[in-house]
Design an enzyme around this catalytic site. Structure first.
Site, PDB file in Angstrom:
ATOM      1  CB  SER A  86      -0.953  -0.025   1.195  1.00 19.38           C
ATOM      2  OG  SER A  86      -1.951   0.949   1.070  1.00 19.38           O
ATOM      3  CG  HIS A  89      -5.403  -2.624  -0.011  1.00 19.92           C
ATOM      4  ND1 HIS A  89      -4.664  -2.097  -1.056  1.00 19.92           N
ATOM      5  CD2 HIS A  89      -4.930  -2.015   1.120  1.00 19.92           C
ATOM      6  CE1 HIS A  89      -3.798  -1.224  -0.599  1.00 19.92           C
ATOM      7  NE2 HIS A  89      -3.939  -1.153   0.713  1.00 19.92           N
ATOM      8  CG  ASP A 119      -6.450  -3.140  -3.703  1.00 22.27           C
ATOM      9  OD1 ASP A 119      -7.238  -2.529  -2.956  1.00 22.27           O
ATOM     10  OD2 ASP A 119      -5.218  -3.017  -3.651  1.00 22.27           O
TER      11      ASP A 119
END
Length: 669
Positions: free
Chosen positions: A526, A646, A614
């Site tokens: 991320s 995600h 995601d």
């Protein structure tokens, strides 16, 4: 705890008080639920373990002995569970064969079972941390919970065309319209509570004193829903709803609130409160609402710049049971620079104390202390560190402690960096073998995300056994270092955070001569993936390999596909509003701060791991970098997981990512 018993952090913990026939002793049962990844099934198994604590009947804080736990018991299909406060009944929402059941268990076995699906009163029961709840009434004949409301045919379709239905984003897919429901255990009926304001979605509900009203958190869903998972900055308020349908707001309406917790004597409600928008995880205040006077006051305020060694603020959710027996103290755990500690605040003095500081001889053997529950001043804490798997510790507010230590690695927390003139510090955790594995210099793997405490990470330990040293880094903007540090990152992403990480890595190299500066790798997911790709682009001759999970590559192209569009503006220093329309200047600013502009300088081999579902960071972000690197004949490999999101949290995905990351680093380092 032996190596074979390594488990993930307990997902639930209950304390059950039972009095024995012997007038001199009483028993307490500690039941903890754990999870374990099973590669054969490709799923995560859940099981419970129970300990019996023998206490003095006159002093429940004195533990005479702890009986060995029995065998682990599989927990099949349990979504929610809660014990009643008086009779010790256990309510369980369980899923089996496509149906959700409500079970009531007593000391003799299963006493009642309702098929909630067959009753057609609502859709699926919510079991996530943002909405889910299961609350017993004082009379123990009613249960309160949150479930998806039934949709009318007109809401689902119109003239034969499918109508889009919003949900709450990443990790909360298909959760759209929650409602409050009460099941009457005597009649076996389920009823929907009326009167919830139409502009909010109810969550985290509990019974109010007296049993004629309920309290709940209302998340604003107008004009549209923003992603809620990992975001503590969503507009919300505490509401009181009478059973006759009258509803009133008890908190400020332009704030973000969560975790309402009622004191044992029913006089005080505490909850967390923070800002709306901005960084999606911030320092929050602890508010208290007096039930009699209907006044709200601040018990703990937001900490802007914590002084060294003092309380750094509240950054984590309150446990479901967090009150002392006398209703005068609130206990919680929170990030505290590179650590996670357990704190207690006294309502009378508003003084906050760190409980783990009372055990200086053992406290820093555990870098992470997470409070699971407290009942009658007996707390159960999950402790771990980079060299110690999660371990349950019993701890009382009278400061008696029982634990055992078994350490095999050394833990170095030598970095605490401060950058003038801002004066905002950050830190890093360096994990290395207790004894050198060989005389040659060792490569370093840098782990980045957003807030890294000295807790157990399986991948870090395995990397040590594979002859890599591990550095887990924070930077200005990480939680645990004060609100000023978090806000300092606004408008500075891709610059301040990248420079902080690089400075920390250089400091590690200077302080440890066993490291090989020519064999450096960086790993992140991320925003950590965003930083990893920035680092190999801005320092192309420094890093030799990179592994990134669902990284942000181009903030400009991400704008229209992310469930947290507000952060895409806030992160680059732009004010967000719901009616925002992208401008050329805004898009240019987002592009300027993105790793994609440094892609032509990347020389390090890159491993990309992307989740096809995601909702937070579109997998097309990673594909964008993949195509750029392929066009320049730069070493790159892409792993695509079409059914994952995600977090890349599926068991088979985690195994695949881990093995491929290890092989990638071994190949290129």
């Amino acid at each position: 705890m032996t190596w074979e018993e390594v488990r993930e952090t307990p997902v639930r913990c209950m304390l059950i008080v039972q009095h024995s026939m012997d007038v001199f002793v009483s028993c307490r049962c500690v039941c903890a639920e754990w999870s374990q990844s099973d590669l054969v099934r490709g799923s995560r198994l859940r099981f419970s373990r129970q300990w019996t604590l023998i206490t003095d009947s006159n002093d429940h804080k004195t533990i005479k002995t702890v009986l060995p736990p029995g065998p682990c018991v599989p927990v099949s299909g349990e979504l929610l569970s809660r014990s009643s406060p008086v009779r010790g009944l256990r309510a369980v929402v369980r899923e089996t064969a496509g149906h959700q059941l409500l079970e009531i268990w007593d000391s003799h076995g299963l006493s009642k079972c309702l098929d909630l699906t067959a009753l057609h009163a609502h859709g699926r029961v919510y079991d996530d941390v943002h909405f889910g709840c299961l609350s017993w009434s004082e009379c123990e004949t009613r249960l309160l919970y949150v479930a998806e409301r039934n949709r009318s045919a007109s809401a689902e379709t119109h003239d034969g065309e499918s109508v889009y239905c919003e949900d709450w984003g990443e990790g909360l897919t298909n959760k759209s319209a929650p409602g409050l429901f009460v099941v009457n255990l005597q009649s076996g009926t389920v009823s929907a509570l009326q009167g919830v304001p139409p502009h909010v979605s109810p969550a985290q509900a509990l019974w109010a004193p007296g049993g004629q009203s309920v309290l709940f958190v209302g998340w604003w869903h107008e004009p549209f829903r923003l992603g809620l998972r990992f975001c503590s900055n969503r507009r919300s308020a505490i509401f009181k709803l009478d059973l006759d349908g009258h509803c009133e707001c008890l908190s400020e309406e332009n704030m973000s609130v969560s975790c309402p917790r009622l004191s044992p004597d029913g006089t005080t409600l505490v909850y967390l409160q923070g800002r709306v928008f901005g960084p999606h995880n911030q320092c929050r205040s602890l508010q208290e609402f007096d039930w009699e006077s209907r006044r709200t006051s601040t018990l703990l305020d937001v900490v802007s710049r914590p002084q060294t060694g003092l309380f750094a603020g509240v950054y984590e959710a309150l446990p479901s049971c967090c009150w002392s027996a006398d209703s005068q103290r609130v206990v919680f755990s929170s990030a505290n620079r590179n650590w996670r500690d357990v704190f207690v605040v006294d309502r009378r003095t508003k003084k906050v104390s760190c409980l783990s500081d009372n055990f200086l001889n053992v406290s820093r053997c555990y870098g992470s202390w997470k409070l699971l529950t407290v009942k009658r001043d007996l707390m159960v804490v999950c402790c771990s560190s980079p060299n110690t798997p999660p371990t349950l510790v019993r701890l009382s507010l009278s400061l008696s402690l029982s634990l055992s230590l078994s350490l095999s690695l050394s833990l170095s927390l030598s970095l605490s960096l401060s950058l003038p003139p801002a004066g905002l510090d950050f830190g890093a955790v360096l994990v290395k073998p207790s004894r050198p594995l060989h005389a040659a210099k060792i490569p370093l793997v840098v782990f980045i995300h957003g807030q890294c405490s000295a807790s157990f990470l399986f991948v870090v330990v395995v990397f040590i056994y594979l002859n890599f040293l591990d550095s887990v880094l924070n930077y200005r903007g990480s939680t645990g270092f004060g609100q000023d540090s978090i806000l300092s990152l606004i408008g500075q992403i891709g610059s301040q955070d990248v420079k902080d990480v690089q400075r920390a890595v250089l400091t590690v190299l200077q302080r440890d001569a066993t490291l090989d500066p020519k064999r450096m790798a960086v790993i992140g997911g991320s925003h950590g993936g965003f930083l990893s790709c920035h680092l190999i682009g801005q320092y192309p001759d420094f890093y030799r390999a990179c592994a990134a999970r669902n990284p942000v590559i181009n903030a400009a192209t991400l704008l229209g596909t992310s469930d947290i569009v507000d952060w895409r503006y806030s992160s680059v220093g732009l004010q967000y509003s719901y009616d925002q329309i992208p401008s050329a200047e805004a898009l240019a600013t987002m592009l300027e701060k993105s790793p994609i502009i440094h892609a032509a300088q990347i020389r390090a081999p890159v491993l990309l791991m992307l989740g096809g579902r995601d909702r937070r960071v579109s997998p097309h972000q990673g594909l964008e970098l993949y195509k750029v690197l392929k066009s320049r004949d730069s070493p790159v490999r892409l792993l695509w997981f079409p059914e994952d999101g995600h977090s890349l949290a599926r068991v088979d995905t985690q195994a695949d990512c881990f093995l491929n990351t290890v092989l990638w680093l071994q190949q290129h380092l």
